[in-house]
Design a protein around this motif. Sequence first.
Motif, PDB file in Angstrom:
ATOM      1  N   THR A 224     -11.447 -25.074  -0.389  1.00  0.00           N
ATOM      2  CA  THR A 224     -12.143 -25.210   0.892  1.00  0.00           C
ATOM      3  C   THR A 224     -11.159 -25.141   2.048  1.00  0.00           C
ATOM      4  OG1 THR A 224     -13.982 -26.455  -0.038  1.00  0.00           O
ATOM      5  CG2 THR A 224     -13.527 -26.792   2.299  1.00  0.00           C
ATOM      6  N   ALA A 225     -10.002 -25.783   1.895  1.00  0.00           N
ATOM      7  CA  ALA A 225      -8.985 -25.705   2.940  1.00  0.00           C
ATOM      8  C   ALA A 225      -8.557 -24.255   3.161  1.00  0.00           C
ATOM      9  CB  ALA A 225      -7.787 -26.566   2.563  1.00  0.00           C
ATOM     10  N   GLU A 226      -8.418 -23.518   2.063  1.00  0.00           N
ATOM     11  CA  GLU A 226      -8.057 -22.107   2.168  1.00  0.00           C
ATOM     12  C   GLU A 226      -9.184 -21.317   2.833  1.00  0.00           C
ATOM     13  OE1 GLU A 226      -7.026 -18.339  -0.804  1.00  0.00           O
ATOM     14  OE2 GLU A 226      -7.097 -20.383  -1.595  1.00  0.00           O
ATOM     15  N   GLY A 227     -10.419 -21.584   2.408  1.00  0.00           N
ATOM     16  CA  GLY A 227     -11.550 -20.861   2.975  1.00  0.00           C
ATOM     17  C   GLY A 227     -11.760 -21.145   4.449  1.00  0.00           C
ATOM     18  N   SER A 228     -11.416 -22.353   4.880  1.00  0.00           N
ATOM     19  CA  SER A 228     -11.639 -22.714   6.281  1.00  0.00           C
ATOM     20  C   SER A 228     -10.765 -21.910   7.234  1.00  0.00           C
ATOM     21  CB  SER A 228     -11.372 -24.212   6.482  1.00  0.00           C
ATOM     22  OG  SER A 228      -9.984 -24.503   6.421  1.00  0.00           O
TER      23      SER A 228
ATOM     24  N   ASP B  14     -23.893 -36.752   4.868  1.00  0.00           N
ATOM     25  CA  ASP B  14     -24.405 -36.830   6.229  1.00  0.00           C
ATOM     26  C   ASP B  14     -23.310 -36.894   7.285  1.00  0.00           C
ATOM     27  OD1 ASP B  14     -26.956 -36.780   5.198  1.00  0.00           O
ATOM     28  OD2 ASP B  14     -27.224 -38.957   5.273  1.00  0.00           O
ATOM     29  N   TRP B  15     -22.153 -37.462   6.947  1.00  0.00           N
ATOM     30  CA  TRP B  15     -21.088 -37.620   7.938  1.00  0.00           C
ATOM     31  C   TRP B  15     -20.273 -36.343   8.140  1.00  0.00           C
ATOM     32  CZ3 TRP B  15     -16.306 -36.704   5.835  1.00  0.00           C
ATOM     33  CH2 TRP B  15     -16.166 -36.884   4.450  1.00  0.00           C
ATOM     34  N   LEU B  16     -20.484 -35.329   7.298  1.00  0.00           N
ATOM     35  CA  LEU B  16     -19.672 -34.117   7.376  1.00  0.00           C
ATOM     36  C   LEU B  16     -20.263 -33.112   8.360  1.00  0.00           C
ATOM     37  CD1 LEU B  16     -17.131 -32.814   5.962  1.00  0.00           C
ATOM     38  CD2 LEU B  16     -18.804 -31.440   4.693  1.00  0.00           C
ATOM     39  N   THR B  17     -19.427 -32.615   9.244  1.00  0.00           N
ATOM     40  CA  THR B  17     -19.753 -31.521  10.154  1.00  0.00           C
ATOM     41  C   THR B  17     -18.616 -30.504  10.066  1.00  0.00           C
ATOM     42  OG1 THR B  17     -18.553 -32.453  12.047  1.00  0.00           O
ATOM     43  CG2 THR B  17     -20.864 -33.153  11.743  1.00  0.00           C
ATOM     44  N   PRO B  18     -18.784 -29.306  10.610  1.00  0.00           N
ATOM     45  CA  PRO B  18     -17.652 -28.374  10.620  1.00  0.00           C
ATOM     46  C   PRO B  18     -16.410 -28.963  11.285  1.00  0.00           C
ATOM     47  CG  PRO B  18     -19.678 -27.191  11.069  1.00  0.00           C
ATOM     48  CD  PRO B  18     -20.037 -28.642  11.039  1.00  0.00           C
ATOM     49  N   ALA B  19     -16.598 -29.725  12.366  1.00  0.00           N
ATOM     50  CA  ALA B  19     -15.454 -30.342  13.042  1.00  0.00           C
ATOM     51  C   ALA B  19     -14.798 -31.400  12.169  1.00  0.00           C
ATOM     52  CB  ALA B  19     -15.906 -30.950  14.368  1.00  0.00           C
ATOM     53  N   THR B  20     -15.617 -32.166  11.446  1.00  0.00           N
ATOM     54  CA  THR B  20     -15.077 -33.186  10.554  1.00  0.00           C
ATOM     55  C   THR B  20     -14.290 -32.546   9.420  1.00  0.00           C
ATOM     56  OG1 THR B  20     -16.985 -34.598  11.027  1.00  0.00           O
ATOM     57  CG2 THR B  20     -15.673 -35.161   9.112  1.00  0.00           C
ATOM     58  N   LEU B  21     -14.811 -31.458   8.882  1.00  0.00           N
ATOM     59  CA  LEU B  21     -14.109 -30.760   7.809  1.00  0.00           C
ATOM     60  C   LEU B  21     -12.758 -30.253   8.302  1.00  0.00           C
ATOM     61  CD1 LEU B  21     -14.063 -29.681   4.920  1.00  0.00           C
ATOM     62  CD2 LEU B  21     -15.199 -27.618   5.760  1.00  0.00           C
ATOM     63  N   THR B  22     -12.726 -29.677   9.493  1.00  0.00           N
ATOM     64  CA  THR B  22     -11.462 -29.217  10.065  1.00  0.00           C
ATOM     65  C   THR B  22     -10.483 -30.373  10.204  1.00  0.00           C
ATOM     66  OG1 THR B  22     -12.483 -27.372  11.254  1.00  0.00           O
ATOM     67  CG2 THR B  22     -10.399 -28.189  12.123  1.00  0.00           C
TER      68      THR B  22
ATOM     69  N   ALA C  53     -11.627 -20.028  16.121  1.00  0.00           N
ATOM     70  CA  ALA C  53     -10.660 -18.948  16.214  1.00  0.00           C
ATOM     71  C   ALA C  53      -9.370 -19.366  16.876  1.00  0.00           C
ATOM     72  CB  ALA C  53     -11.291 -17.776  16.997  1.00  0.00           C
ATOM     73  N   ASN C  54      -9.421 -20.382  17.751  1.00  0.00           N
ATOM     74  CA  ASN C  54      -8.199 -20.858  18.408  1.00  0.00           C
ATOM     75  C   ASN C  54      -7.574 -22.031  17.670  1.00  0.00           C
ATOM     76  OD1 ASN C  54     -10.132 -22.738  18.937  1.00  0.00           O
ATOM     77  ND2 ASN C  54      -9.704 -22.907  21.155  1.00  0.00           N
ATOM     78  N   GLY C  55      -8.072 -22.297  16.437  1.00  0.00           N
ATOM     79  CA  GLY C  55      -7.510 -23.383  15.646  1.00  0.00           C
ATOM     80  C   GLY C  55      -6.158 -22.998  15.091  1.00  0.00           C
ATOM     81  N   HIS C  56      -5.501 -23.962  14.486  1.00  0.00           N
ATOM     82  CA  HIS C  56      -4.154 -23.734  13.977  1.00  0.00           C
ATOM     83  C   HIS C  56      -4.215 -22.950  12.661  1.00  0.00           C
ATOM     84  CE1 HIS C  56      -2.585 -26.311  17.069  1.00  0.00           C
ATOM     85  NE2 HIS C  56      -3.370 -27.302  16.694  1.00  0.00           N
TER      86      HIS C  56
ATOM     87  N   ALA D 144     -13.685 -14.911   8.987  1.00  0.00           N
ATOM     88  CA  ALA D 144     -15.135 -14.712   9.094  1.00  0.00           C
ATOM     89  C   ALA D 144     -15.734 -15.805   9.971  1.00  0.00           C
ATOM     90  CB  ALA D 144     -15.764 -14.723   7.709  1.00  0.00           C
ATOM     91  N   HIS D 145     -15.499 -15.708  11.261  1.00  0.00           N
ATOM     92  CA  HIS D 145     -15.827 -16.798  12.176  1.00  0.00           C
ATOM     93  C   HIS D 145     -17.318 -16.971  12.427  1.00  0.00           C
ATOM     94  CE1 HIS D 145     -11.659 -17.688  12.909  1.00  0.00           C
ATOM     95  NE2 HIS D 145     -11.417 -16.414  13.179  1.00  0.00           N
ATOM     96  N   ALA D 146     -18.148 -16.052  11.915  1.00  0.00           N
ATOM     97  CA  ALA D 146     -19.594 -16.263  12.039  1.00  0.00           C
ATOM     98  C   ALA D 146     -20.065 -17.404  11.141  1.00  0.00           C
ATOM     99  CB  ALA D 146     -20.345 -14.979  11.686  1.00  0.00           C
ATOM    100  N   PHE D 147     -19.274 -17.750  10.142  1.00  0.00           N
ATOM    101  CA  PHE D 147     -19.597 -18.861   9.234  1.00  0.00           C
ATOM    102  C   PHE D 147     -19.165 -20.156   9.902  1.00  0.00           C
ATOM    103  CE2 PHE D 147     -18.666 -21.165   5.058  1.00  0.00           C
ATOM    104  CZ  PHE D 147     -20.003 -21.440   4.805  1.00  0.00           C
ATOM    105  N   GLU D 148     -20.113 -21.059  10.138  1.00  0.00           N
ATOM    106  CA  GLU D 148     -19.818 -22.223  10.965  1.00  0.00           C
ATOM    107  C   GLU D 148     -18.750 -23.151  10.386  1.00  0.00           C
ATOM    108  OE1 GLU D 148     -23.056 -24.972  11.328  1.00  0.00           O
ATOM    109  OE2 GLU D 148     -23.778 -24.598   9.291  1.00  0.00           O
ATOM    110  N   TRP D 149     -18.494 -23.068   9.083  1.00  0.00           N
ATOM    111  CA  TRP D 149     -17.512 -23.960   8.465  1.00  0.00           C
ATOM    112  C   TRP D 149     -16.081 -23.442   8.574  1.00  0.00           C
ATOM    113  CZ3 TRP D 149     -19.113 -28.708   7.279  1.00  0.00           C
ATOM    114  CH2 TRP D 149     -20.490 -28.902   7.138  1.00  0.00           C
ATOM    115  N   VAL D 150     -15.908 -22.232   9.070  1.00  0.00           N
ATOM    116  CA  VAL D 150     -14.565 -21.717   9.325  1.00  0.00           C
ATOM    117  C   VAL D 150     -14.036 -22.388  10.591  1.00  0.00           C
ATOM    118  CG1 VAL D 150     -13.293 -19.650   9.987  1.00  0.00           C
ATOM    119  CG2 VAL D 150     -14.981 -19.549   8.144  1.00  0.00           C
ATOM    120  N   ARG D 151     -12.758 -22.758  10.585  1.00  0.00           N
ATOM    121  CA  ARG D 151     -12.197 -23.433  11.764  1.00  0.00           C
ATOM    122  C   ARG D 151     -12.227 -22.479  12.958  1.00  0.00           C
ATOM    123  NH1 ARG D 151      -7.866 -26.152  10.013  1.00  0.00           N
ATOM    124  NH2 ARG D 151      -7.198 -26.610  12.111  1.00  0.00           N
TER     125      ARG D 151
END
Length: 316
Positions: A296-300, A267-275, A313-316, A304-311
């Motif tokens: 998962t770190a590699e996949g993030s 429940d505590w995990l969100t795309p932002a939390t994963l990043t 586009a302006n991420g590091h 494929a930025h349409a997938f919400e779990w990808v960091r």
Amino acid sequence: MTYSFAPQSILRDVTLRDGLQLTGKMLPTARKLEIARGLLDLGVPELEIGSMARPDLVPPMANTLEVIGELTTDELARCWVWVATPRHVEKAAAAGARNFQYCFSASESHNRANIGRSTDDSLAAMPAAIDIARAVGGRIQLCIATSFTCPFEGAVAADRVLALANDPRADGADGADDIVLADTLGQAVPAQVAALVARVRSESPHRRIVFHGHDTWGLGVANTLAAIGAGANVVDGSLGGLGGCPFAPGASGNTASEDIVFATRPDWLTPATLTALVDIATPMLAELGEPNRSRTAEGSRSEAHAFEWVRPANGH
């Protein structure tokens, strides 16, 4: 989009204990505190923060008491310390620890290599360790290393693990709060993990079951999911798949925490939390000179930025 996966389990991140102990490098106390607080602030339910193992044998754990002493009571309520003797519990408790993982091995050979005594001697000392933990209002776990295979003896019989789980020195009204089943070498397969977890749940005293897996043979996440499906309440992982036992030839990294939470969606995990989780791991692994083994770190970092779990586009 929200997901609700069942059954649910609790992640215990073991980066600061099992993750670090094979690296040969000790992170400064302030750095360990930064990592611990970063994980707790993200919502990681429980952590392992260190070990009372001899610092000459496991140097990365030498500042464990300092780490315990700097954490608040509320933070320590979510943190566990590895211990193997009543004296370990006493010293950790004096520093402020309240959650103790009392560990020994199902196999005699590994217990002598890891703890320096027989399994029965470790078990015989557990009631005293329980008494010390209870005296400070603490919790204590029965952790059975090499629950599946031993680097010196090979396969470990499930009946052996059940005998330890049911030993009156570790169970009963005043026994361990949890039982940890450790795939120390990462050699188990999902059906084997599910079978042992199910047997412990049905044939031993009721308590939380913790599954501690390694990804040596690439089945870390699969084994973790099998354990959850069979009734494990808590599962261990480390950032970037860091870790391994210095006294178990052939052991390698733990199952990556990032991979576990991506698969289980607590429940505590969100795309932002994963990043943010990946961003805690990346500089730490660079400091240690260790690779990031998390898929998962590699996949993030995918395009494929349409997938919400990808960091972003302006991420590091």
